[in-house]
Scaffold this motif. Structure first.
Motif, PDB file in Angstrom:
ATOM      1  N   PRO A  73       0.713  -1.173   0.117  1.00 47.84           N
ATOM      2  CA  PRO A  73       0.077  -0.112  -0.103  1.00 47.84           C
ATOM      3  C   PRO A  73       0.978   1.235  -0.051  1.00 47.84           C
ATOM      4  CG  PRO A  73       0.019  -0.946   2.130  1.00 47.84           C
ATOM      5  CD  PRO A  73       0.823  -1.919   1.273  1.00 47.84           C
ATOM      6  N   THR A  74       2.062   1.206   0.169  1.00 49.79           N
ATOM      7  CA  THR A  74       3.053   2.215   0.199  1.00 49.79           C
ATOM      8  C   THR A  74       4.051   2.193  -0.767  1.00 49.79           C
ATOM      9  OG1 THR A  74       4.135   1.506   2.142  1.00 49.79           O
ATOM     10  CG2 THR A  74       2.274   3.004   2.561  1.00 49.79           C
ATOM     11  N   PRO A  75       4.018   1.969  -1.819  1.00 49.26           N
ATOM     12  CA  PRO A  75       5.199   1.646  -2.968  1.00 49.26           C
ATOM     13  C   PRO A  75       6.007   2.627  -3.004  1.00 49.26           C
ATOM     14  CG  PRO A  75       2.991   1.326  -3.985  1.00 49.26           C
ATOM     15  CD  PRO A  75       2.631   2.137  -2.718  1.00 49.26           C
ATOM     16  N   ASP A 125      -6.451 -17.417  -6.580  1.00 54.10           N
ATOM     17  CA  ASP A 125      -5.328 -18.182  -6.702  1.00 54.10           C
ATOM     18  C   ASP A 125      -4.872 -17.684  -7.996  1.00 54.10           C
ATOM     19  OD1 ASP A 125      -5.470 -19.566  -4.047  1.00 54.10           O
ATOM     20  OD2 ASP A 125      -6.920 -20.745  -5.180  1.00 54.10           O
ATOM     21  N   THR A 126      -3.284 -17.548  -7.988  1.00 56.07           N
ATOM     22  CA  THR A 126      -2.608 -17.284  -9.260  1.00 56.07           C
ATOM     23  C   THR A 126      -1.469 -18.320  -9.321  1.00 56.07           C
ATOM     24  OG1 THR A 126      -0.964 -15.754  -8.210  1.00 56.07           O
ATOM     25  CG2 THR A 126      -3.339 -14.878  -9.100  1.00 56.07           C
ATOM     26  N   THR A 127      -1.041 -18.489 -10.610  1.00 59.35           N
ATOM     27  CA  THR A 127       0.143 -19.359 -11.007  1.00 59.35           C
ATOM     28  C   THR A 127       1.377 -18.733 -10.657  1.00 59.35           C
ATOM     29  OG1 THR A 127      -1.149 -20.134 -13.086  1.00 59.35           O
ATOM     30  CG2 THR A 127       1.259 -20.493 -13.027  1.00 59.35           C
ATOM     31  N   PHE A 128       1.552 -17.540 -10.684  1.00 65.50           N
ATOM     32  CA  PHE A 128       2.929 -16.962 -10.502  1.00 65.50           C
ATOM     33  C   PHE A 128       3.024 -16.135  -9.283  1.00 65.50           C
ATOM     34  CE2 PHE A 128       2.401 -17.397 -15.155  1.00 65.50           C
ATOM     35  CZ  PHE A 128       3.304 -18.055 -15.550  1.00 65.50           C
ATOM     36  N   SER A 129       2.105 -15.845  -8.806  1.00 61.44           N
ATOM     37  CA  SER A 129       2.066 -15.072  -7.301  1.00 61.44           C
ATOM     38  C   SER A 129       1.374 -15.828  -6.364  1.00 61.44           C
ATOM     39  CB  SER A 129       1.443 -13.666  -7.564  1.00 61.44           C
ATOM     40  OG  SER A 129       2.206 -12.797  -8.334  1.00 61.44           O
ATOM     41  N   GLY A 130       1.013 -16.978  -6.367  1.00 59.03           N
ATOM     42  CA  GLY A 130       0.114 -17.678  -5.228  1.00 59.03           C
ATOM     43  C   GLY A 130      -1.310 -17.195  -5.074  1.00 59.03           C
ATOM     44  N   HIS A 131      -1.449 -17.463  -3.642  1.00 58.88           N
ATOM     45  CA  HIS A 131      -2.714 -16.842  -3.282  1.00 58.88           C
ATOM     46  C   HIS A 131      -2.717 -15.462  -2.926  1.00 58.88           C
ATOM     47  CE1 HIS A 131      -7.153 -17.212  -1.819  1.00 58.88           C
ATOM     48  NE2 HIS A 131      -6.513 -16.562  -0.643  1.00 58.88           N
ATOM     49  N   LEU A 132      -3.785 -14.705  -3.488  1.00 56.02           N
ATOM     50  CA  LEU A 132      -3.850 -13.410  -3.139  1.00 56.02           C
ATOM     51  C   LEU A 132      -4.998 -12.966  -2.222  1.00 56.02           C
ATOM     52  CD1 LEU A 132      -3.296 -11.765  -6.951  1.00 56.02           C
ATOM     53  CD2 LEU A 132      -1.544 -12.714  -4.949  1.00 56.02           C
ATOM     54  N   PHE A 168      -7.506  -9.780  -0.539  1.00 52.62           N
ATOM     55  CA  PHE A 168      -7.597  -8.415  -0.750  1.00 52.62           C
ATOM     56  C   PHE A 168      -8.409  -7.672   0.387  1.00 52.62           C
ATOM     57  CE2 PHE A 168      -7.857 -10.706  -4.860  1.00 52.62           C
ATOM     58  CZ  PHE A 168      -6.688 -10.182  -5.538  1.00 52.62           C
ATOM     59  N   ASP A 169      -7.716  -6.757   0.802  1.00 52.43           N
ATOM     60  CA  ASP A 169      -8.600  -5.850   1.859  1.00 52.43           C
ATOM     61  C   ASP A 169      -8.595  -4.590   1.465  1.00 52.43           C
ATOM     62  OD1 ASP A 169      -8.940  -4.703   4.221  1.00 52.43           O
ATOM     63  OD2 ASP A 169      -7.594  -5.342   5.280  1.00 52.43           O
ATOM     64  N   PRO A 170      -9.895  -3.960   1.455  1.00 54.36           N
ATOM     65  CA  PRO A 170     -10.060  -2.545   0.700  1.00 54.36           C
ATOM     66  C   PRO A 170      -9.517  -1.536   1.695  1.00 54.36           C
ATOM     67  CG  PRO A 170     -12.162  -3.593   1.760  1.00 54.36           C
ATOM     68  CD  PRO A 170     -11.145  -4.807   1.549  1.00 54.36           C
ATOM     69  N   LYS A 171      -9.344  -1.865   2.848  1.00 52.62           N
ATOM     70  CA  LYS A 171      -8.617  -0.991   3.819  1.00 52.62           C
ATOM     71  C   LYS A 171      -7.314  -0.713   3.311  1.00 52.62           C
ATOM     72  CE  LYS A 171     -11.127  -2.538   7.947  1.00 52.62           C
ATOM     73  NZ  LYS A 171     -10.877  -3.021   9.253  1.00 52.62           N
ATOM     74  N   VAL A 172      -6.599  -1.424   2.553  1.00 52.70           N
ATOM     75  CA  VAL A 172      -5.316  -0.945   1.955  1.00 52.70           C
ATOM     76  C   VAL A 172      -5.321  -1.086   0.401  1.00 52.70           C
ATOM     77  CG1 VAL A 172      -3.782  -1.637   3.934  1.00 52.70           C
ATOM     78  CG2 VAL A 172      -4.576  -3.483   2.242  1.00 52.70           C
ATOM     79  N   GLN A 173      -6.466  -0.741  -0.010  1.00 55.58           N
ATOM     80  CA  GLN A 173      -6.908  -0.677  -1.630  1.00 55.58           C
ATOM     81  C   GLN A 173      -6.549  -2.020  -2.186  1.00 55.58           C
ATOM     82  OE1 GLN A 173      -4.701   2.164  -0.111  1.00 55.58           O
ATOM     83  NE2 GLN A 173      -6.670   2.884   0.246  1.00 55.58           N
ATOM     84  N   ASN A 174      -6.749  -3.165  -1.407  1.00 59.29           N
ATOM     85  CA  ASN A 174      -6.736  -4.453  -2.015  1.00 59.29           C
ATOM     86  C   ASN A 174      -5.267  -4.815  -2.427  1.00 59.29           C
ATOM     87  OD1 ASN A 174      -9.563  -4.811  -1.997  1.00 59.29           O
ATOM     88  ND2 ASN A 174     -10.119  -3.845  -3.518  1.00 59.29           N
ATOM     89  N   PHE A 175      -4.380  -4.005  -1.957  1.00 55.85           N
ATOM     90  CA  PHE A 175      -2.779  -4.358  -2.134  1.00 55.85           C
ATOM     91  C   PHE A 175      -2.774  -5.721  -1.390  1.00 55.85           C
ATOM     92  CE2 PHE A 175      -2.567  -0.312  -4.372  1.00 55.85           C
ATOM     93  CZ  PHE A 175      -1.861  -0.685  -5.646  1.00 55.85           C
ATOM     94  N   TRP A 176      -2.029  -6.689  -1.939  1.00 58.26           N
ATOM     95  CA  TRP A 176      -1.743  -7.707  -1.418  1.00 58.26           C
ATOM     96  C   TRP A 176      -0.246  -7.728  -0.665  1.00 58.26           C
ATOM     97  CZ3 TRP A 176       1.457 -10.058  -4.889  1.00 58.26           C
ATOM     98  CH2 TRP A 176       1.236  -9.756  -6.071  1.00 58.26           C
ATOM     99  N   PRO A 177       0.224  -8.583   0.024  1.00 62.12           N
ATOM    100  CA  PRO A 177       1.667  -8.587   0.589  1.00 62.12           C
ATOM    101  C   PRO A 177       2.582  -8.788  -0.855  1.00 62.12           C
ATOM    102  CG  PRO A 177       0.412 -10.023   2.207  1.00 62.12           C
ATOM    103  CD  PRO A 177      -0.625  -9.625   0.942  1.00 62.12           C
TER     104      PRO A 177
END
Length: 418
Positions: free
Chosen positions: A156-158, A369-376, A378-387
């Motif tokens: 959430p803070t790139p 579930d994704t092939t290249f990043s695993g399980h994602l 999503f939390d709208p409190k952090v704009q759905n940015f996953w770890p």
């Protein structure tokens, strides 16, 4: 050995712009019968300044849809992707997504390439209540629509994470930088990483100073820049230990070429979101350049992910070669595109249909579930940015190699140029 021919892919989706949650409509597509295809709409930058990267997303999206349909499609229906060229022009994106939703009545949408274009599409998606997976926007403070879902996460803070990760990697080397030149495109995501946004002023400039690294050049340039000689001259005269180009597309290529014309080569250089192929094509001029990476098809990484990922990577390269594209490697941009499609299709399957609100709620509840990043998740409190799973990559002998962090590296970070 230099890999050539990659450009293409991904997909974007047609969105609308509204206020709070997603709508309950299912989209109309091309018909209402059970045998009619499910239509996905989007724009991509197939021409213009972002075309080198937009083509990567197009090729990846085409490969994904073909594979999806060969496996039976979605809900027993084939999937049709309607993609429109936005010409790398943010001013065209809103009207194109509006047309896709209101006139073409697509069932689903996926976002375009480049943060400014994604923000325009997101406004349309919000107004119409459409779920919008998007694969490359990092301007987190402005991604407030709860039904937009990032396919590439830098947290959430790139603006803090990216320079911190870079400086951590270089601090672990025998010759960490003491001086830096920061060259910043005055576009949304690039300027965000240099300067922060709103009340959060953290970025490459402030974090460098906090670490005791002297900023010897701070240059902000418009995205329309064509004369790079003045910037190259300023960098040469400052002669920093590290050049950071927070830019997009071929900015880093243009800067390196301008410096080479002055017979100057930076000791180290980092490019934020470059088109990967054109940098490799510079040969020795770009050797050692660093950038961010979500995925590189280095053998240790593919061995860890297994056969499905290896098959997708090989298929993409074959398609890119057949299409005559300039860079054929399935890397970060293609992986982000693949993630976006898996987020979208996973939402349809898990929710049992194309009802937008149900899809949005399902993604918040179950993730994807994704092939290249695993399980994602999503939390709208952090704009759905996953770890984040972001890494640092470097050009080494004509290939991009993941070099940081150590637990995901496929090689060691090469030393600075003499």
């Amino acid at each position: 050995m230099r890999k050539r021919s990659l450009a293409a892919v991904a997909t974007v989706l047609a969105l609308g712009v509204a206020a709070a949650g997603c709508g309950s409509g299912s989209g109309s597509g091309s018909g209402s019968g059970d045998d009619d295809p499910i239509v996905v709409g989007s724009t991509l930058s197939l021409t213009g300044a972002f075309a080198a990267t937009g083509q990567i997303h197009k090729l990846a999206g085409e490969a994904y849809v073909e594979r999806l349909n060969a496996a039976g499609g979605l809900l027993g229906r084939q999937v049709e992707w309607k993609v429109v060229d936005d010409q790398s022009d943010q001013s065209k994106v809103s009207s194109l997504y509006e047309r896709l939703i209101s006139q073409d009545r697509v069932d689903l949408i996926i976002g375009p390439y480049a943060t400014p274009n994604i923000l325009s599409a997101m406004a349309v998606a919000q107004r119409h209540g459409y779920v919008m997976p998007q694969h490359t926007a990092v301007l987190a403070p402005q991604l407030t629509y709860e039904c937009q879902f990032p396919a590439w996460s830098i947290g959430p803070t790139p603006n803090q994470f990216i320079p911190t990760q870079l400086f951590d990697a270089l601090a672990a080397q025998p010759d960490p930088p003491k001086t830096v030149a920061v060259l910043t495109s005055q576009s949304g995501s690039a300027a965000f990483v240099s300067d922060g946004f709103g009340e959060d002023k953290a970025g490459a400039l402030s974090i460098a100073r906090e670490r005791g690294i002297n900023v010897v050049a701070d240059v902000h340039y418009p995205p329309t820049t064509t004369d790079w000689a003045p910037i190259a001259t300023q960098v040469r005269d400052a002669n920093p230990d590290l050049v950071i180009n927070n830019g997009l597309g071929v900015d880093a290529v243009n800067i390196l070429q301008a410096m080479a014309q002055l017979n100057y080569h930076p000791k180290r250089m980092f490019g934020l979101f470059p088109a990967p192929g054109p940098l490799l094509d510079l040969g020795e001029v770009s050797e050692g350049v660093l950038s961010v990476s979500m995925f590189e098809p280095n053998k240790p990484t593919l061995d860890r992910l297994g056969a499905p990922a290896t098959e997708i990577v090989a298929d993409f390269t074959a398609r890119a070669e057949k299409a005559g594209l300039p860079y054929t490697v399935f890397e970060t941009q293609a992986a982000a595109s693949w993630n976006a499609w898996e987020i979208l299709t996973g939402a349809v399957r898990d929710s049992g249909g194309t009802d937008q609100q149900k899809m949005c709620d399902t993604l918040h509840e179950k993730g994807a579930d994704t092939t290249f990043s695993g399980h994602l998740s999503f939390d709208p409190k952090v704009q759905n940015f996953w770890p984040t799973t972001q890494a640092i990559k470097q050009i080494q002998q004509g290939d991009w190699v993941t070099v940081w962090p150590a637990d995901r590296a496929a090689g060691k970070l090469a030393p600075a140029r003499g």
